[in-house]
Design a protein around this motif. Structure first.
Motif: not given
Length: 84
Positions: A14-18
Motif C-alpha cells: 500500500a505504501l511503497d511503489a518500489s
C-alpha cells in the motif's frame, strides 16, 4: 508470526511503489525475507498491479481525510494544543 508478516507485506504494498514493482517483477525473491505461509505467498503473487495501486490510492485518500480532520481538530482547539 505469519499474520504479522502478512500485515507488514500488505502495508508495504500500500505504501511503497518500489516494493510493488519488485513484487511483480520478482515475487519469490521479494517475499523471501518474510515469514509467510506458502498459501500467503501464493495469494500475494496473485495480486495484480491495478489492485495494488487501488489499495495504495484508497489508503492515501483515507490518510488525507484523517490528516484533514486532525488539522481541523487542532485548529478548533486553539494554539494551546487543546490544553486548558
Amino acid at each position: 508470526m505469519s499474520t504479522q508478516a502478512l500485515e507488514w507485506v500488505v502495508g508495504k504494498i500500500a505504501l511503497d511503489a518500489s516494493f510493488r514493482e519488485a513484487l511483480l517483477a520478482a515475487p519469490e525473491s521479494t517475499l523471501a525475507g518474510y515469514e509467510l505461509l506458502e498459501s500467503e505467498k501464493t495469494w500475494l503473487k496473485t495480486i495484480d498491479l491495478e489492485t495494488m495501486e487501488a489499495l495504495a490510492h484508497t489508503l492515501a485518500l483515507c490518510l488525507s481525510k484523517l490528516c484533514t480532520q486532525s488539522r481541523r481538530s487542532i485548529s478548533k482547539s486553539g494554539s494551546n494544543g487543546g490544553m486548558k
